[in-house]
Design an enzyme around this catalytic site. Structure first.
Site, short mmCIF file in Angstrom:
data_model
loop_
_atom_site.label_atom_id
_atom_site.label_comp_id
_atom_site.label_asym_id
_atom_site.label_seq_id
_atom_site.Cartn_x
_atom_site.Cartn_y
_atom_site.Cartn_z
N ASP A 63 0.82 -1.15 0.06
CA ASP A 63 0.02 0.08 0.05
C ASP A 63 1.00 1.21 0.24
O ASP A 63 1.22 1.78 1.07
CB ASP A 63 -0.86 0.02 1.22
N ILE A 64 1.32 1.68 -1.17
CA ILE A 64 1.84 2.89 -1.26
C ILE A 64 1.08 3.95 -2.01
O ILE A 64 0.72 3.69 -2.98
CB ILE A 64 3.24 2.60 -2.31
N GLU A 65 0.73 5.22 -1.18
CA GLU A 65 -0.12 6.04 -1.74
C GLU A 65 0.62 7.33 -2.18
O GLU A 65 0.03 8.28 -2.28
CB GLU A 65 -1.36 6.06 -0.92
N GLN A 66 2.04 7.23 -2.21
CA GLN A 66 2.62 8.68 -2.93
C GLN A 66 2.49 8.84 -4.04
O GLN A 66 2.60 8.20 -5.01
CB GLN A 66 4.10 8.29 -2.30
N ARG B 201 -3.28 17.94 -3.92
CA ARG B 201 -2.45 17.45 -5.10
C ARG B 201 -2.87 18.27 -6.52
O ARG B 201 -3.33 17.28 -7.43
CB ARG B 201 -2.49 16.12 -5.48
#
Ligand SMILES: *[C@@H]1O[C@H](CO)[C@@H](O)[C@H](O)[C@H]1NC(C)=O
Ligand SMILES: *[C@@H]1O[C@H](CO)[C@@H](O)[C@H](O)[C@H]1NC(C)=O
Ligand SMILES: *[C@@H]1O[C@H](CO)[C@@H](O)[C@H](O)[C@H]1NC(C)=O
Ligand SMILES: *[C@@H]1O[C@H](CO)[C@@H](O)[C@H](O)[C@H]1NC(C)=O
Ligand SMILES: *[C@@H]1O[C@H](CO)[C@@H](O)[C@H](O)[C@H]1NC(C)=O
Length: 374
Positions: free
Chosen positions: A132-135, A268
């Site tokens: 889970d990488i939400e960068q 963002r």
């Protein structure tokens, strides 16, 4: 190529160690039955994929349905033993800190990351990892291919150590650089067992009118899957992730036809976002709804309601068994790999109030009735 040499060496080394010492450098089994420490060997099956965030409510899950539990931010031996006794996998949460994203193209960084995860899996008698990488990663950034390589190498090593282990990756509701996450989803899908599609937070970047709206609108949600399928990702590699939570928005103004204007909070690159609201667990939504009446937006196939708190008007958008039925039904019809939710601990499992008990039960009951093969 260097990395594969090193990674291969790790596998050889670990496999060698396991072969040389049948009682490997694993801690003793903490379970009541030693066989519960064995990883689940069930081949690929339809999934009911649950994110657990607490160590004290999982016993109340519907274990006739659950196939995989992600221990998200904690580890519980009891949960590991219990899940295995029910034929369900327990997997790690794999994360890369924002400050480490720039290191993703570095094979040594990735080796180190993979080795750390594998060691944790073995030590904790687990069955895999959910990455889970939400960068945010821009399309032209070297970290993009670095991330794909990380997933590929993780799967390579995990499968080498346990061919029945499970490596999965979390993606946004659509592949279109949502929240600046321009991941190479096609190659990531090829490099792992399946994707968990987060069909929620669909209002994280609002470009139209700055108003409250559904967290997981049916059309938007299904549009996201159509895009993944169009990219050639097989339906069998997509698990539909649904929200068992909602958003509470304070309204700047509520029009007669229920349009709730919200504060402009950029996210963002978008001028307005769901960060103007707050995420609320299903159990708290049900509590807040007691003095209000549930309404239904048929455009979004989503319930909502208006309520007052401290003199302020709020609008709550959420999902319940009725809105979820539309999504689950489609997932089954399309032959997706399964469904799952963020997260399993938003329900009230301790209540003695029969009405609330029923609400909890209905959420589990609304899940598809896959035959849980073991
Ligand atoms: C659950 O987590 C809390 C907080 O981290 C901890 O204090 C408690 O001991 C844990 N309980 C169990 C049963 O593991
Ligand atoms: C993953 O890595 C292996 C070994 O280097 C390679 O053969 C394979 O093509 C890679 N898969 C993807 C999707 O990049
Ligand atoms: C606020 O809501 C009221 C009541 O429906 C409506 O008459 C008014 O036009 C709205 N104002 C704005 C700025 O949207
Ligand atoms: C519902 O209304 C009652 C009576 O006005 C109040 O005491 C209670 O706090 C309200 N509950 C919620 C969840 O707003
Ligand atoms: C659903 O909500 C949106 C946004 O407020 C609105 O434009 C639309 O008319 C609503 N649809 C129904 C059927 O109420």
């Amino acid at each position: 190529m260097r990395s594969w040499c090193v990674t291969a060496a790790l596998v050889c080394l670990l496999a060698g160690a396991v072969l040389a010492w049948p009682a490997p450098p694993q801690p003793p089994c903490p379970c009541a039955q030693p066989e519960w420490c064995n990883p689940v060997k069930t081949p690929p099956r339809k999934e009911v994929f649950v994110f657990a965030v607490r160590n004290d409510t999982w016993k109340h899950y519907d274990w006739d349905k659950v196939t995989t539990v992600v221990m998200f931010g904690f580890y519980s031996e009891e949960l590991m033993c219990y899940a295995h006794s029910k034929g369900a996998r327990v997997v790690l949460k794999g994360d890369v800190k924002a400050s480490d994203v720039a290191h993703l193209p570095d094979p040594l960084f990735r080796d180190d990351w993979v080795i750390t995860q594998v060691a944790l899996m073995l030590k904790q008698h687990m069955d895999g990892i959910n990455i889970d990488i939400e960068q945010a990663i821009p399309a032209g950034d070297p970290a993009r291919d670095g991330l794909t390589a990380l997933v590929n190498e993780t799967t390579f090593v995990f499968h080498a150590i346990n061919s029945a282990s499970q490596v999965t990756f979390d993606v946004a509701w659509s592949p279109d650089c949502i929240d600046g996450r321009c991941y190479d989803v096609v190659n990531i899908a090829k490099s792992c067992d399946f994707l968990f599609v987060m069909s929620y937070d669909e209002r994280s970047q609002i470009t139209g009118p700055c108003v409250a709206s559904a967290n997981s609108a049916l059309e938007t949600t299904l549009g996201g899957y159509q895009e993944y399928l169009k990219l050639g990702i097989p339906a069998d590699q997509l698990v539909m992730g649904v929200p068992w939570y909602g958003y509470d928005y304070p309204c700047l103004n509520l029009s007669k036809d229920d349009v709730c204007s919200i504060k402009k909070v950029p996210f963002r690159g978008a001028p307005c976002s769901d960060a103007a609201g707050r995420q609320v667990d299903y159990k708290d939504i049900m509590r807040l709804m007691r003095n209000s009446s549930r309404r239904w937006n048929d455009t979004f196939k989503s319930p909502y309601f208006n309520f007052q708190e401290g003199g302020q008007t709020h609008q709550m958008w959420y999902d319940d068994p009725q809105s979820l039925q539309y999504k689950y039904g489609w997932a089954v019809k399309q032959g997706l790999r399964g469904v799952g939710m963020w997260h399993g601990d938003t329900l009230d499992y301790t209540t003695t109030d029969p009405k609330v008990k029923k609400q909890t039960q209905e959420m589990w009951d609304s899940l598809p009735k896959y035959h849980k093969k073991s």
